[in-house]
Design a protein around this motif. Structure first.
Motif, PDB file in Angstrom:
ATOM      1  N   GLU A   1      42.610  49.568  41.050  1.00 42.12           N
ATOM      2  CA  GLU A   1      43.057  48.173  41.067  1.00 42.12           C
ATOM      3  C   GLU A   1      42.396  47.371  39.953  1.00 42.12           C
ATOM      4  O   GLU A   1      43.047  46.565  39.284  1.00 42.12           O
ATOM      5  CB  GLU A   1      42.756  47.546  42.433  1.00 42.12           C
ATOM      6  CG  GLU A   1      43.641  48.078  43.553  1.00 42.12           C
ATOM      7  CD  GLU A   1      43.179  47.630  44.923  1.00 42.12           C
ATOM      8  OE1 GLU A   1      43.997  47.658  45.866  1.00 42.12           O
ATOM      9  OE2 GLU A   1      41.982  47.250  45.059  1.00 42.12           O
TER      10      GLU A   1
ATOM     11  N   TYR B   1      43.679  44.890  36.667  1.00 44.32           N
ATOM     12  CA  TYR B   1      43.136  43.568  36.325  1.00 44.32           C
ATOM     13  C   TYR B   1      42.723  43.530  34.849  1.00 44.32           C
ATOM     14  O   TYR B   1      42.954  42.529  34.150  1.00 44.32           O
ATOM     15  CB  TYR B   1      41.929  43.247  37.204  1.00 44.32           C
ATOM     16  CG  TYR B   1      42.279  42.634  38.539  1.00 44.32           C
ATOM     17  CD1 TYR B   1      42.018  41.290  38.796  1.00 44.32           C
ATOM     18  CD2 TYR B   1      42.861  43.393  39.548  1.00 44.32           C
ATOM     19  CE1 TYR B   1      42.321  40.720  40.030  1.00 44.32           C
ATOM     20  CE2 TYR B   1      43.175  42.841  40.781  1.00 44.32           C
ATOM     21  CZ  TYR B   1      42.905  41.507  41.015  1.00 44.32           C
ATOM     22  OH  TYR B   1      43.220  40.953  42.229  1.00 44.32           O
TER      23      TYR B   1
ATOM     24  N   ILE C   1      48.081  42.389  43.758  1.00 46.50           N
ATOM     25  CA  ILE C   1      48.388  43.578  42.953  1.00 46.50           C
ATOM     26  C   ILE C   1      49.857  43.635  42.540  1.00 46.50           C
ATOM     27  O   ILE C   1      50.169  43.895  41.364  1.00 46.50           O
ATOM     28  CB  ILE C   1      47.962  44.862  43.701  1.00 46.50           C
ATOM     29  CG1 ILE C   1      46.438  44.887  43.906  1.00 46.50           C
ATOM     30  CG2 ILE C   1      48.428  46.103  42.941  1.00 46.50           C
ATOM     31  CD1 ILE C   1      45.638  44.888  42.607  1.00 46.50           C
TER      32      ILE C   1
ATOM     33  N   GLN D   1      44.740  41.166  48.304  1.00 43.38           N
ATOM     34  CA  GLN D   1      45.161  42.137  47.292  1.00 43.38           C
ATOM     35  C   GLN D   1      46.588  42.664  47.473  1.00 43.38           C
ATOM     36  O   GLN D   1      47.269  42.939  46.475  1.00 43.38           O
ATOM     37  CB  GLN D   1      44.151  43.275  47.202  1.00 43.38           C
ATOM     38  CG  GLN D   1      42.777  42.824  46.720  1.00 43.38           C
ATOM     39  CD  GLN D   1      42.839  41.853  45.555  1.00 43.38           C
ATOM     40  OE1 GLN D   1      43.395  42.162  44.497  1.00 43.38           O
ATOM     41  NE2 GLN D   1      42.292  40.649  45.738  1.00 43.38           N
TER      42      GLN D   1
ATOM     43  N   LYS E   1      51.281  43.723  38.694  1.00 47.06           N
ATOM     44  CA  LYS E   1      52.168  44.783  38.211  1.00 47.06           C
ATOM     45  C   LYS E   1      53.429  44.192  37.570  1.00 47.06           C
ATOM     46  O   LYS E   1      53.883  44.656  36.519  1.00 47.06           O
ATOM     47  CB  LYS E   1      52.545  45.720  39.358  1.00 47.06           C
ATOM     48  CG  LYS E   1      51.412  46.649  39.799  1.00 47.06           C
ATOM     49  CD  LYS E   1      51.869  47.581  40.905  1.00 47.06           C
ATOM     50  CE  LYS E   1      50.770  48.558  41.296  1.00 47.06           C
ATOM     51  NZ  LYS E   1      51.205  49.459  42.405  1.00 47.06           N
TER      52      LYS E   1
ATOM     53  N   LEU F   1      37.743  45.433  45.269  1.00 46.43           N
ATOM     54  CA  LEU F   1      38.774  46.163  44.539  1.00 46.43           C
ATOM     55  C   LEU F   1      38.391  47.627  44.383  1.00 46.43           C
ATOM     56  O   LEU F   1      37.213  47.970  44.274  1.00 46.43           O
ATOM     57  CB  LEU F   1      38.970  45.568  43.134  1.00 46.43           C
ATOM     58  CG  LEU F   1      39.550  44.168  43.008  1.00 46.43           C
ATOM     59  CD1 LEU F   1      39.496  43.715  41.550  1.00 46.43           C
ATOM     60  CD2 LEU F   1      40.974  44.116  43.524  1.00 46.43           C
TER      61      LEU F   1
END
Length: 334
Positions: free
Chosen positions: A187, A191, A314, A310, A318, A183
């Motif tokens: 990013e 998390y 991600i 990812q 979001k 990451l």
């Protein structure tokens, strides 16, 4: 989800497996098994070997890491109860020569490890895309497991992990140490924000027996095999106390949105989900995803795969942070 060892190279992995194979061969002398073949299966929380016998069929030998004997015995007791109460094939433990279902093997350095042997559950993983009927039956399977869980009478010596706020904080601590493997800083900040929202959700939940009890704890698609069209659960090594929605989250995380809906329909054919369950299920789904990444991050074999996930993970995070439903939607915000 503590791993057996910190593995930094393929050489480490090969050496560890070789050491465990010696332990497995020593442990087999404690069981009345005619082992024709023993082959390495998997290295994670436990190191497992498949034992194929000529007259008794197939077994799974498990070498446990840092679990205590009481936890292992409790898992096997839970599986025995499930085997009696549910019309689904369940992995169950077998007794060694002295009647125990857990064997202690002494190591050369003075330490010891615990070993257990389970009856093999027949079935195959689905290589192609799961059918609507298959994912519906996975939901039914979850509902059956949770229904049986409500009636299980705990004994004073019963000991299994608790999957909730404290265990998730441990996962986040581990991820904080390992995230740079897959990451970026930006990013990881997402998390951390998601983790804060998850912990807020957990703090508000009530451990009512209707939606909290003993769960599989890791019933993802890799721990479900199909035999004659029906799903069978395997690998209960993570079974413990937790929310039933947390259990469902493991199953649906790796599925498409339409498949997730079929799982829920299958589940609700036996057990109705109460209240405003969807936001909570979404919290648990992101929680499971983060826990998975935390678990696999230390293993160098997993790094590239984590990076590749990812672009999917991600956007999910979001949407979760923006309170936009995502579990049953085919498009999520990039």
């Amino acid at each position: 989800m503590t791993r057996l060892f910190q593995l930094d190279s393929e050489d480490d992995i090969e050496n560890v497996v070789a050491q465990f194979k010696q332990i497995a061969q020593k442990a087999m002398h404690e069981y009345d098994l005619d082992g024709e073949q023993i082959r390495f299966n998997q290295l994670s929380d436990t190191c497992t070997f498949v034992i194929e016998t000529e007259k008794d069929g197939t077994y799974l030998l498990r070498i446990h890491g840092n679990k205590n004997r009481n936890e292992i015995d409790s898992e096997i007791a839970w599986l025995s109860y499930l085997h009696e109460k549910i019309e689904v094939a369940i992995p169950t433990g077998i007794a060694c020569r002295n009647g125990s279902k857990t064997v202690s093997i002494d190591l050369a350095n003075g330490d010891c490890v615990f070993v257990s042997v389970m009856r093999w559950v027949e079935g195959e993983h689905v290589d192609d895309e799961l059918t609507e009927d298959q994912v519906y039956k996975e939901g039914v399977l979850l509902a059956k497991l949770h229904t049986v869980s409500q009636d299980f009478q705990l004994t004073p010596e019963f000991a299994r992990p608790i999957w909730g706020e404290d265990s998730f904080k441990e996962s986040m601590t581990r991820l904080t140490e390992q995230y740079q493997r897959f990451l970026t800083e930006e990013e990881f900040e997402l998390y951390e924000l998601a983790a804060d929202k998850i912990l807020t959700c957990l703090d508000k939940l009530d451990k009512n027996s209707t939606h909290y009890g003993i769960i599989h704890g890791d019933l993802h698609q890799g721990n479900i095999v199909f035999h004659n069209g029906d799903p069978h659960p395997i690998d209960f090594g993570r079974c413990g106390f937790g929310y039933y929605l947390y259990d469902i989250a493991h199953t649906i995380l790796g599925l498409y949105p339409a498949q997730r809906e079929r799982v829920i329909k299958g589940y609700e054919s036996l057990r109705k989900l109460e209240g405003n369950w969807l936001p909570t299920l979404e919290s648990f789904t992101v929680m499971v995803m983060i826990e998975n990444y935390s678990h696999h991050a230390p293993d160098p074999r997993e790094t590239e795969g984590l990076k590749e996930e990812q672009p999917y993970a991600i956007p999910m995070i979001k949407n979760y942070l923006n309170s936009k439903p995502f579990l049953f939607h085919s498009k999520v915000e990039k």
